[in-house]
Structure formats: C-alpha cells, structure tokens
Motif scaffolding. Structure first.
Motif, PDB file in Angstrom:
ATOM      1  N   ALA A 210      51.994  42.128  33.367  1.00  0.00           N
ATOM      2  CA  ALA A 210      50.878  41.209  33.562  1.00  0.00           C
ATOM      3  C   ALA A 210      50.672  40.325  32.338  1.00  0.00           C
ATOM      4  CB  ALA A 210      49.609  41.989  33.861  1.00  0.00           C
ATOM      5  N   ALA A 211      50.931  40.847  31.148  1.00  0.00           N
ATOM      6  CA  ALA A 211      50.714  40.083  29.923  1.00  0.00           C
ATOM      7  C   ALA A 211      51.735  38.970  29.751  1.00  0.00           C
ATOM      8  CB  ALA A 211      50.754  41.002  28.718  1.00  0.00           C
ATOM      9  N   ALA A 212      52.855  39.021  30.462  1.00  0.00           N
ATOM     10  CA  ALA A 212      53.891  38.005  30.296  1.00  0.00           C
ATOM     11  C   ALA A 212      53.456  36.654  30.853  1.00  0.00           C
ATOM     12  CB  ALA A 212      55.179  38.445  30.980  1.00  0.00           C
ATOM     13  N   SER A 213      52.480  36.641  31.758  1.00  0.00           N
ATOM     14  CA  SER A 213      52.074  35.385  32.358  1.00  0.00           C
ATOM     15  C   SER A 213      51.214  34.533  31.420  1.00  0.00           C
ATOM     16  CB  SER A 213      51.318  35.633  33.653  1.00  0.00           C
ATOM     17  OG  SER A 213      50.138  36.354  33.379  1.00  0.00           O
ATOM     18  N   LYS A 214      50.540  35.159  30.480  1.00  0.00           N
ATOM     19  CA  LYS A 214      49.668  34.402  29.575  1.00  0.00           C
ATOM     20  C   LYS A 214      50.072  34.660  28.134  1.00  0.00           C
ATOM     21  CE  LYS A 214      45.744  34.498  32.684  1.00  0.00           C
ATOM     22  NZ  LYS A 214      44.352  34.868  32.867  1.00  0.00           N
ATOM     23  N   VAL A 215      50.528  33.626  27.466  1.00  0.00           N
ATOM     24  CA  VAL A 215      50.907  33.736  26.065  1.00  0.00           C
ATOM     25  C   VAL A 215      49.812  33.090  25.249  1.00  0.00           C
ATOM     26  CG1 VAL A 215      52.601  33.084  24.336  1.00  0.00           C
ATOM     27  CG2 VAL A 215      53.343  33.663  26.632  1.00  0.00           C
ATOM     28  N   ILE A 216      49.309  33.809  24.277  1.00  0.00           N
ATOM     29  CA  ILE A 216      48.221  33.313  23.447  1.00  0.00           C
ATOM     30  C   ILE A 216      48.797  32.874  22.113  1.00  0.00           C
ATOM     31  CG2 ILE A 216      46.022  33.902  22.362  1.00  0.00           C
ATOM     32  CD1 ILE A 216      45.856  36.137  24.551  1.00  0.00           C
ATOM     33  N   PRO A 217      48.592  31.600  21.736  1.00  0.00           N
ATOM     34  CA  PRO A 217      49.114  31.124  20.457  1.00  0.00           C
ATOM     35  C   PRO A 217      48.499  31.891  19.292  1.00  0.00           C
ATOM     36  CG  PRO A 217      48.280  29.308  21.801  1.00  0.00           C
ATOM     37  CD  PRO A 217      47.892  30.574  22.475  1.00  0.00           C
ATOM     38  N   PRO A 218      49.239  31.993  18.172  1.00  0.00           N
ATOM     39  CA  PRO A 218      48.704  32.700  17.015  1.00  0.00           C
ATOM     40  C   PRO A 218      47.410  32.052  16.520  1.00  0.00           C
ATOM     41  CG  PRO A 218      50.979  32.008  16.633  1.00  0.00           C
ATOM     42  CD  PRO A 218      50.551  31.469  17.946  1.00  0.00           C
ATOM     43  N   GLY A 219      46.474  32.854  16.123  1.00  0.00           N
ATOM     44  CA  GLY A 219      45.217  32.338  15.590  1.00  0.00           C
ATOM     45  C   GLY A 219      44.148  32.155  16.646  1.00  0.00           C
ATOM     46  N   GLU A 220      44.474  32.350  17.926  1.00  0.00           N
ATOM     47  CA  GLU A 220      43.479  32.210  18.982  1.00  0.00           C
ATOM     48  C   GLU A 220      43.177  33.581  19.572  1.00  0.00           C
ATOM     49  OE1 GLU A 220      44.250  29.303  21.957  1.00  0.00           O
ATOM     50  OE2 GLU A 220      44.946  27.833  20.518  1.00  0.00           O
ATOM     51  N   LYS A 221      41.934  33.765  19.963  1.00  0.00           N
ATOM     52  CA  LYS A 221      41.535  35.034  20.536  1.00  0.00           C
ATOM     53  C   LYS A 221      41.736  35.000  22.049  1.00  0.00           C
ATOM     54  CE  LYS A 221      38.050  36.416  17.199  1.00  0.00           C
ATOM     55  NZ  LYS A 221      36.641  36.771  17.028  1.00  0.00           N
ATOM     56  N   ALA A 222      42.060  36.146  22.590  1.00  0.00           N
ATOM     57  CA  ALA A 222      42.201  36.264  24.038  1.00  0.00           C
ATOM     58  C   ALA A 222      40.806  36.316  24.647  1.00  0.00           C
ATOM     59  CB  ALA A 222      42.978  37.512  24.389  1.00  0.00           C
ATOM     60  N   ALA A 223      40.635  35.650  25.772  1.00  0.00           N
ATOM     61  CA  ALA A 223      39.356  35.687  26.462  1.00  0.00           C
ATOM     62  C   ALA A 223      39.206  37.054  27.103  1.00  0.00           C
ATOM     63  CB  ALA A 223      39.300  34.591  27.518  1.00  0.00           C
ATOM     64  N   GLU A 224      38.099  37.705  26.821  1.00  0.00           N
ATOM     65  CA  GLU A 224      37.877  39.029  27.377  1.00  0.00           C
ATOM     66  C   GLU A 224      37.367  38.898  28.803  1.00  0.00           C
ATOM     67  OE1 GLU A 224      35.662  41.736  24.975  1.00  0.00           O
ATOM     68  OE2 GLU A 224      36.474  40.896  23.126  1.00  0.00           O
ATOM     69  N   LYS A 225      37.924  39.725  29.693  1.00  0.00           N
ATOM     70  CA  LYS A 225      37.510  39.701  31.085  1.00  0.00           C
ATOM     71  C   LYS A 225      36.340  40.657  31.293  1.00  0.00           C
ATOM     72  CE  LYS A 225      41.971  38.587  33.069  1.00  0.00           C
ATOM     73  NZ  LYS A 225      42.992  38.999  34.045  1.00  0.00           N
ATOM     74  N   LYS A 226      35.429  40.238  32.158  1.00  0.00           N
ATOM     75  CA  LYS A 226      34.311  41.098  32.496  1.00  0.00           C
ATOM     76  C   LYS A 226      34.784  42.095  33.540  1.00  0.00           C
ATOM     77  CE  LYS A 226      30.821  37.548  31.764  1.00  0.00           C
ATOM     78  NZ  LYS A 226      29.767  36.743  32.398  1.00  0.00           N
ATOM     79  N   PRO A 227      34.320  43.335  33.450  1.00  0.00           N
ATOM     80  CA  PRO A 227      34.729  44.316  34.456  1.00  0.00           C
ATOM     81  C   PRO A 227      34.143  43.962  35.818  1.00  0.00           C
ATOM     82  CG  PRO A 227      33.156  45.276  32.929  1.00  0.00           C
ATOM     83  CD  PRO A 227      33.481  43.906  32.432  1.00  0.00           C
ATOM     84  N   ARG A 228      34.899  44.222  36.870  1.00  0.00           N
ATOM     85  CA  ARG A 228      34.433  43.941  38.217  1.00  0.00           C
ATOM     86  C   ARG A 228      33.419  44.990  38.643  1.00  0.00           C
ATOM     87  NH1 ARG A 228      39.422  42.377  42.153  1.00  0.00           N
ATOM     88  NH2 ARG A 228      39.626  40.238  41.458  1.00  0.00           N
ATOM     89  N   ALA A 229      32.463  44.541  39.437  1.00  0.00           N
ATOM     90  CA  ALA A 229      31.472  45.455  39.993  1.00  0.00           C
ATOM     91  C   ALA A 229      32.134  46.220  41.136  1.00  0.00           C
ATOM     92  CB  ALA A 229      30.264  44.685  40.488  1.00  0.00           C
ATOM     93  N   PRO A 230      31.820  47.495  41.289  1.00  0.00           N
ATOM     94  CA  PRO A 230      32.428  48.251  42.391  1.00  0.00           C
ATOM     95  C   PRO A 230      31.933  47.700  43.739  1.00  0.00           C
ATOM     96  CG  PRO A 230      30.800  49.592  41.241  1.00  0.00           C
ATOM     97  CD  PRO A 230      30.941  48.304  40.486  1.00  0.00           C
ATOM     98  N   ARG A 231      32.797  47.786  44.725  1.00  0.00           N
ATOM     99  CA  ARG A 231      32.439  47.299  46.059  1.00  0.00           C
ATOM    100  C   ARG A 231      31.489  48.292  46.741  1.00  0.00           C
ATOM    101  NH1 ARG A 231      37.529  44.661  49.201  1.00  0.00           N
ATOM    102  NH2 ARG A 231      37.856  42.957  47.742  1.00  0.00           N
ATOM    103  N   LYS A 232      30.575  47.732  47.485  1.00  0.00           N
ATOM    104  CA  LYS A 232      29.657  48.560  48.236  1.00  0.00           C
ATOM    105  C   LYS A 232      30.324  48.954  49.550  1.00  0.00           C
ATOM    106  CE  LYS A 232      25.513  46.388  46.428  1.00  0.00           C
ATOM    107  NZ  LYS A 232      24.313  45.605  46.763  1.00  0.00           N
ATOM    108  N   PRO A 233      30.066  50.158  50.024  1.00  0.00           N
ATOM    109  CA  PRO A 233      30.660  50.549  51.306  1.00  0.00           C
ATOM    110  C   PRO A 233      30.026  49.725  52.436  1.00  0.00           C
ATOM    111  CG  PRO A 233      29.244  52.291  50.454  1.00  0.00           C
ATOM    112  CD  PRO A 233      29.321  51.222  49.413  1.00  0.00           C
ATOM    113  N   PRO A 234      30.785  49.450  53.476  1.00  0.00           N
ATOM    114  CA  PRO A 234      30.227  48.641  54.572  1.00  0.00           C
ATOM    115  C   PRO A 234      29.074  49.374  55.268  1.00  0.00           C
ATOM    116  CG  PRO A 234      32.385  49.504  55.176  1.00  0.00           C
ATOM    117  CD  PRO A 234      32.144  49.863  53.733  1.00  0.00           C
ATOM    118  N   ALA A 235      28.091  48.595  55.680  1.00  0.00           N
ATOM    119  CA  ALA A 235      26.936  49.168  56.386  1.00  0.00           C
ATOM    120  C   ALA A 235      27.352  49.559  57.782  1.00  0.00           C
ATOM    121  CB  ALA A 235      25.800  48.154  56.426  1.00  0.00           C
TER     122      ALA A 235
END
Length: 111
Positions: free
Chosen positions: A85-110
């Motif tokens: 997965a990391a091969a798709s995004k190369v981050i140039p030296p000196g730049e920080k990687a954007a941190e991803k927010k964790p996904r909220a768990p899915r609610k079970p269907p009513a």
C-alpha cells in the motif's frame, strides 16, 4: 551539448533534488550522475523483438487450459504480484505524511 551531457545533467538534478537541494555539492552530484549515465549506457538494451517474444501468447476461444505439473495435473490460478500500500504514495524528503483519521465502525442494519 551531447545526449550524454543532457542525461548526466538530468541525473545530477535528480540527485540534487533527492538530497534536499544542498549547496556546494555540484561536483559530487555531477560525478555520481556521470557514473549513473555510464552504467546506463553500458547496460544491455532489449530489442523490440525480445520484448514481444516475452509477451504472453494470445489464447483462442477454443483453447484448453494447460495443466500445471506442480499441482498434480490441475490448472493453476494466474499469479499476480500485489504492491504494498505504501508504494502508491511517495513522500518527498522533508515533508510529513498526512495522518489518516480512523474510520468509525459501521452500525448493524436495523431490523
């Protein structure tokens, strides 16, 4: 300017950029680039015929799958190489990687 000089210039620029554009390193970058261009020129080149012969042969509509001897006569599924997965995004030296927010768990269907 010859093609070799242009290629050396391109390599030197790429090296300079990859090291964060430092000052005073021109001679070292140029020497590294010269060696890279020399190695590139000495590397064997593939002819168009060689590249075409390595391509997979086309299958006709009525062609039968060829059994794979390693699986006791059963046909094998085609193998694919997965890229990390990391091969798709190369981050140039000196730049920080954007941190991803964790996904909220899915609610079970009513029901």
């Amino acid at each position: 300017m010859s093609t070799d000089d242009k290629r050396i210039r391109e390599f030197a620029y790429q090296i300079w950029e990859s090291e964060g554009k430092p000052e005073g390193q021109e001679a070292r970058h140029w020497e590294m680039a010269r060696k890279l261009a020399e190695a590139e020129a000495l590397a064997p080149k593939k002819s168009p015929k060689a590249a075409a012969s390595k391509a997979a042969p086309k299958k006709s509509a009525d062609a039968k799958p060829v059994p794979d001897k390693t699986l006791n006569g059963k046909t094998a599924a085609p193998k694919t190489k997965a890229k990390p997965a990391a091969a798709s995004k190369v981050i140039p030296p000196g730049e920080k990687a954007a941190e991803k927010k964790p996904r909220a768990p899915r609610k079970p269907p009513a029901i």
